[in-house]
Design an enzyme around this catalytic site. Structure first.
Site, PDB file in Angstrom:
ATOM      1  N   SER A 255       0.873  -1.184   0.000  1.00  0.00           N
ATOM      2  CA  SER A 255       0.000   0.000   0.000  1.00  0.00           C
ATOM      3  C   SER A 255       0.904   1.225   0.000  1.00  0.00           C
ATOM      4  O   SER A 255       2.059   1.146   0.427  1.00  0.00           O
ATOM      5  CB  SER A 255      -0.840  -0.013   1.282  1.00  0.00           C
ATOM      6  OG  SER A 255      -1.486   1.214   1.496  1.00  0.00           O
TER       7      SER A 255
ATOM      8  N   TYR B 112      -1.906  -0.104  10.629  1.00  0.00           N
ATOM      9  CA  TYR B 112      -1.972  -0.621   9.254  1.00  0.00           C
ATOM     10  C   TYR B 112      -0.709  -0.196   8.500  1.00  0.00           C
ATOM     11  O   TYR B 112      -0.065  -1.005   7.824  1.00  0.00           O
ATOM     12  CB  TYR B 112      -3.228  -0.075   8.576  1.00  0.00           C
ATOM     13  CG  TYR B 112      -3.427  -0.477   7.129  1.00  0.00           C
ATOM     14  CD1 TYR B 112      -3.897  -1.743   6.798  1.00  0.00           C
ATOM     15  CD2 TYR B 112      -3.161   0.420   6.089  1.00  0.00           C
ATOM     16  CE1 TYR B 112      -4.097  -2.105   5.466  1.00  0.00           C
ATOM     17  CE2 TYR B 112      -3.359   0.065   4.764  1.00  0.00           C
ATOM     18  CZ  TYR B 112      -3.824  -1.206   4.456  1.00  0.00           C
ATOM     19  OH  TYR B 112      -4.022  -1.563   3.135  1.00  0.00           O
TER      20      TYR B 112
END
Ligand SMILES: NC(=O)c1ccc[n+]([C@@H]2O[C@H](COP(=O)([O-])OP(=O)(O)OC[C@H]3O[C@@H](n4cnc5c(N)ncnc54)[C@H](O)[C@@H]3O)[C@@H](O)[C@H]2O)c1
Length: 278
Positions: free
Chosen positions: A139, A152
């Site tokens: 990501s 995250y």
């Protein structure tokens, strides 16, 4: 459809990006082991793909289950060409407001799951001639600070650091026929974000270009043709993320403005979706 190739494994392939990635691999001629924590979702995806796919329940947090998936694809397809570590979990909020179980879950699925998958793939690919390719769905949150998604981001930084270090280990060990490519997308419109439209903590997932799964799958196809250690999507957001990481104070100074604009986008998307569903 291309000529028949060896097997492929996709984790978290029951829905979202993983489902479309499994479909891409089948269209490229691989037999795909469609794995997911949710056995029913995996079975439904495999049924949609057809004879080129086999479903398997798999929790990427369990290294033995992950190795069993590698063994299974060798049994079915005679070898392993591609392994995509796609399974992921996002729980938003400041770290100090979250339960430790949420921290553990994100780190175990996003980071440890990627490590388990990569190790199982390398071990299996090394047993046969021809090498292979591991694609790790990371990501932009693995390249830069992301307020609201700190744990995250930590898990995705871990996945990228592990991938780049392991490529270096492979090359130092003289193993040149196994590649690892990381894909670092901006927010993608998948079930992961469907319930985040009212969530201020996830604003930064909406701060750039909200990608379609198809755009990300196209990038996966590109790296399968030409391995690349880091692919940011879109490219300009990758550059922005790296500037933010290199100058955290500048990034933090701009953050209130960026979050405000992102919240506006988030509300716009919510309004558009509501108007489409009434
Ligand atoms: N959606 C986004 O905005 C976005 C942005 C950048 C990166 N990503 C990454 O893309 C990948 C795919 O995410 P998505 O958007 O399709 O999400 P999604 O929530 O739609 O799908 C994730 C899948 O992973 C599975 N999964 C969860 N825990 C698992 C476990 N322990 N073992 C095996 N499978 C498990 C889920 O059952 C689900 O099918 C993830 O790694 C995610 O972090 C997503």
């Amino acid at each position: 459809m291309t000529a028949a190739r060896g097997g492929a494994v996709v984790t978290g392939a029951g829905r979202g990006l993983g489902k479309q990635t499994a479909d891409l691999l089948a269209r490229r001629g691989h037999h795909v082991l469609v794995t997911d924590l949710d056995a029913e979702l995996a079975a439904a995806t495999a049924a949609e793909i057809g004879s080129q796919a086999t479903p398997m329940a798999l929790d990427v947090r369990d290294a033995d289950q992950v190795q069993a998936a590698a063994d299974r694809i060798v049994e079915i397809a005679g070898g392993l060409d591609v392994w995509v570590n796609n399974a992921g979990v996002l729980i938003t909020g400041e770290a100090w407001t979250q339960d430790p179980s949420a921290h553990r879950l994100m780190l175990e699925v996003n980071a440890l799951g990627t490590i388990h998958g990569t190790v199982a793939a390398i071990t299996t690919m090394r047993k046969a001639a021809g090498g292979g390719h591991v694609v790790n769905i990371a990501s932009l949150a693995g390249l830069t600070p992301v307020p609201g998604e700190a744990v995250y981001a930590a898990s995705k930084h871990a996945a990228i650091g592990f991938s780049l270090s392991t490529v270096a280990d492979l090359r130092l060990a003289g193993i040149d026929d196994i590649d690892i490519s990381c894909i670092c997308p901006d927010g993608i419109w998948t079930p992961m974000l469907y319930d985040k439209l009212d969530d201020p903590a996830s604003a930064l997932s909406f701060s750039g270009k909200l990608l379609s799964p198809e755009e990300v799958v196209a990038a996966v196809g590109k790296v399968l043709d030409a391995p690349r250690e880091i692919t940011s999507l879109p490219k300009w957001r990758g550059a922005q993320a790296r500037v933010g990481a290199a100058s955290p104070r500048v990034g933090r100074a701009l953050m209130p403005l960026i979050i405000k604009a992102a919240r506006r986008k988030q509300r716009k998307i919510k309004d558009r979706i509501r108007s489409e569903t009434v």
